[in-house]
Write a protein that holds these residues in place. Structure first.
Motif, short mmCIF file in Angstrom:
data_model
loop_
_atom_site.label_atom_id
_atom_site.label_comp_id
_atom_site.label_asym_id
_atom_site.label_seq_id
_atom_site.Cartn_x
_atom_site.Cartn_y
_atom_site.Cartn_z
N ASP A 59 0.83 -1.21 0.00
CA ASP A 59 0.00 0.00 0.00
C ASP A 59 0.87 1.26 0.00
N GLY A 60 0.19 2.38 -0.19
CA GLY A 60 0.91 3.65 -0.30
C GLY A 60 1.68 4.02 0.95
N TRP A 61 1.14 3.66 2.13
CA TRP A 61 1.87 3.93 3.38
C TRP A 61 3.24 3.25 3.36
N GLU A 74 11.93 12.74 -2.78
CA GLU A 74 11.06 13.32 -3.79
C GLU A 74 9.70 13.67 -3.17
N PRO A 75 9.09 14.78 -3.60
CA PRO A 75 7.77 15.14 -3.07
C PRO A 75 6.72 14.09 -3.43
N VAL A 76 5.84 13.80 -2.47
CA VAL A 76 4.80 12.78 -2.64
C VAL A 76 3.43 13.39 -2.40
N LEU A 77 2.55 13.20 -3.36
CA LEU A 77 1.16 13.63 -3.25
C LEU A 77 0.29 12.39 -3.16
N PHE A 78 -0.46 12.25 -2.06
CA PHE A 78 -1.37 11.12 -1.89
C PHE A 78 -2.72 11.43 -2.52
N LEU A 79 -3.26 10.47 -3.25
CA LEU A 79 -4.63 10.50 -3.73
C LEU A 79 -5.39 9.36 -3.07
N THR A 80 -6.54 9.67 -2.46
CA THR A 80 -7.29 8.61 -1.80
C THR A 80 -8.77 8.98 -1.73
N ALA A 81 -9.61 7.95 -1.69
CA ALA A 81 -11.05 8.15 -1.53
C ALA A 81 -11.43 8.21 -0.06
N ARG A 82 -10.48 7.99 0.84
CA ARG A 82 -10.76 7.94 2.28
C ARG A 82 -10.69 9.34 2.89
N GLU A 87 -5.98 9.32 8.93
CA GLU A 87 -5.16 8.81 7.84
C GLU A 87 -4.37 9.93 7.18
N LYS A 88 -4.95 11.11 7.10
CA LYS A 88 -4.20 12.25 6.57
C LYS A 88 -2.99 12.54 7.45
N ILE A 89 -3.22 12.52 8.76
CA ILE A 89 -2.14 12.77 9.71
C ILE A 89 -1.07 11.70 9.58
N GLY A 91 -0.28 9.93 6.92
CA GLY A 91 0.49 10.16 5.70
C GLY A 91 1.49 11.29 5.85
N LEU A 92 1.07 12.38 6.47
CA LEU A 92 1.97 13.52 6.65
C LEU A 92 3.10 13.17 7.62
N ASP A 93 2.77 12.40 8.66
CA ASP A 93 3.80 11.99 9.61
C ASP A 93 4.84 11.08 8.95
N LEU A 94 4.42 10.28 7.99
CA LEU A 94 5.36 9.38 7.30
C LEU A 94 6.22 10.13 6.28
N GLY A 95 5.84 11.36 5.96
CA GLY A 95 6.66 12.14 5.04
C GLY A 95 5.97 12.55 3.76
N ALA A 96 4.63 12.42 3.70
CA ALA A 96 3.90 12.89 2.52
C ALA A 96 3.93 14.42 2.48
N ASP A 97 3.86 14.98 1.29
CA ASP A 97 3.91 16.43 1.13
C ASP A 97 2.54 17.05 0.91
#
Length: 226
Positions: A59-61, A74-82, A87-89, A91-97
């Protein structure tokens, strides 16, 4: 040209994204499987990565966590239906931009992409150095004492991982997962053979020696006093 990787298993969404971004002037690669996406990330540099959360095989995580562990920034943009704040937190904590919910407006996606790319231009270049060893990630080149060293794709990724974490011991299990996409227990010899080949190119004809074995654990790249 700005390069992007889309990791999206929904065929319709992935195709729509790729076509739209190609028309916007970007160089786009699309993969539909999580583990394949991680392999692409570790094998080459992208200016931006667009990740779905729910993907086959990984998975994306997990992709984000593995790439950040390997020092891929590299910058990461998450796309999700959730639509879930926790879950947003995560993703950001893991290093999503950034984080964008499906369905989304394509104009908003483009605006977010432009913002991330502008931010990323201020970061340092993809060059790694230790002693007289120089790796230029963008040009896919390696040299030592000014002499060009020819590496296979796997050797390049292996050396990049070692350089990104200079002075840190990298366990064989981590190397086998990130570089060869295999379970550590399935084949330990492949790691040792590959490191020996890399050493023969990077260390044998040069001093100081940079790649060292940590018995029973793995390998580390560092300058040691003779």
């Amino acid at each position: 040209m700005t390069t992007m990787l889309i990791v999206e298993d929904e065929l319709k969404t992935g195709t729509y994204l790729k076509q739209g971004l190609l028309e916007a002037g970007y160089d786009v690669t699309l993969v539909n499987d999580g583990r394949q996406g991680l392999e692409h990330i570790l094998r080459q540099h992208y200016d931006l990565i667009i990740l779905d959360v729910m993907l086959p095989s990984m998975d994306g995580w997990d992709i984000l966590q593995q790439m950040r562990m390997a020092r891929h920034e590299e910058p990461v943009l998450f796309l999700t239906a959730r639509d879930n704040v926790s879950e947003k937190i995560k993703g950001l904590d893991l290093g999503a931009d950034d984080y964008l919910l499906k369905p989304f407006d394509f104009a908003e996606l483009l605006a977010r992409i432009r913002t991330l790319l502008r931010r990323n231009r201020t970061q340092t270049s993809g060059t790694h150095r230790i002693a007289d060893l120089v790796m230029d990630v963008t040009r896919r080149s390696v040299s030592r004492s000014g002499k060009k060293i020819h590496l296979s794709a796997k050797e390049f990724v292996l050396l990049e991982l070692l350089l990104q974490q200079t002075g840190e011991v990298l366990p064989r299990s981590l190397l086998s997962s990130l570089v060869w996409n295999i379970n550590f227990e399935s084949d330990t010899n492949v790691i040792d053979v590959a490191v020996r080949r890399l050493r023969s190119k990077v260390d044998d004809d040069f001093t100081p020696k940079l790649i060292h074995t940590v018995r029973g654990i793995g390998y580390v790249l560092e300058i040691r006093e003779e």
